[in-house]
Design a protein around this motif. Structure first.
Motif: not given
Length: 283
Positions: A118, A148, A152, A172, A176, A198, A202, A227
């Motif tokens: 993420p 990934y 993903w 997102v 999640s 996620f 997140e 991040y």
């Protein structure tokens, strides 16, 4: 298509150093060719980066472009790295090379520590979005990153059809763990159509950011979850900066003219531009 493997930590450390030194020396008005000709000697010889840099130097000498060199080493550089450099070199782009190099420096530094999918995705997505680098080709380059997995890649490849129609915060939140947990409170048998990619944190941040500018989401993820931040350069407008930009463009044009003249005279030895043996594919 051959893709780069996930590299050892020492490779990413050296890449981050390389991109930083490259950017610093461009700021000192050194040419890209001069920088590449010398910098490989500074890099850790137990990594493959010195050989990659030597190949970039010969490719730059042949074509006048860096991006093509990155693209021709897909077993070492990622498609996203090549895409970022290509966009900086595009004659129609307003994405400067120093920004591109800083983007790649921070990405490599993040990968050298404990990157998450993420975290890397949001960084790459924001780079594409904030700098208007093009969603279709940009997402394709992101999806090719070996970090990934299949879930993903499917998510990223579907984004060009969704961005603009669906708020990024929802993109997102709906994928999640938080969304799945909330649905199961009222429907214990709930199973999402696509697996969560996620985490719960997140999801909480994305849910709290719904209906707001996505830049607030990016900033919150950076503050709360560590991040990486994409670079934000304010373009200088003074006379010296404009002259430096003009001189850089003139040097690039001069190199391309020399290459064209050499090709017309037929005195370019293309055999010198082969890949170093240590960077060739195993097949």
């Amino acid at each position: 298509m051959t893709t780069a493997p996930v590299l050892d930590r020492e490779e990413y450390i050296e890449q981050a150093y390389f991109f930083r030194v490259f950017r610093d020396r461009l700021a000192d008005n050194l040419s890209s060719q001069d920088i590449l000709t010398r910098v490989h000697e500074e890099l850790l010889s137990t990594t493959r980066l010195p050989y990659a840099v030597q190949f970039l130097a010969t490719e730059l000498k042949h074509t006048g472009l860096l991006g093509s060199g990155f693209a021709k080493l897909p077993h070492y550089f990622t498609a996203f790295q090549a895409y970022v450099i290509n966009q900086a070199e595009s004659v129609t782009s307003r994405f400067p090379m120093p920004t591109a190099l800083l983007v790649l420096e921070r990405e490599a530094a993040y990968k050298a520590e404990k990157p998450t999918r993420p975290g890397l995705f949001v960084y790459q997505f924001e780079t594409i979005a904030r700098n208007r680098l093009g969603y279709l080709d940009g997402f394709g380059a992101i999806a090719a990153d070996p970090i990934y997995d299949a879930n993903w890649r499917a998510y990223i490849n579907a984004l060009p059809r969704q961005v603009g129609d669906v708020d990024f915060c929802d993109l997102v939140y709906l994928r999640s763990e938080l969304h799945t947990m909330e649905q199961r409170r009222t429907n214990p048998g709930f199973e999402p159509r696509s697996p969560s990619i996620f985490g719960e944190k997140e999801g909480k941040i994305a849910k709290a950011s719904r209906g707001r500018d996505p830049l607030y989401l990016f900033a919150a993820l950076q503050r709360q979850l560590g991040y990486p931040e994409i670079p934000r350069f304010r373009e200088r407008d003074d006379a010296k900066t404009k002259i430096d930009v003009i001189l850089t463009k003139l040097r690039e044009l001069e190199m391309r003219i020399k290459l064209t003249e050499g090709e017309l005279r037929g005195n370019i030895d293309l055999s010198q531009f082969g890949k170093p043996d240590l960077l060739k594919d195993d097949d």
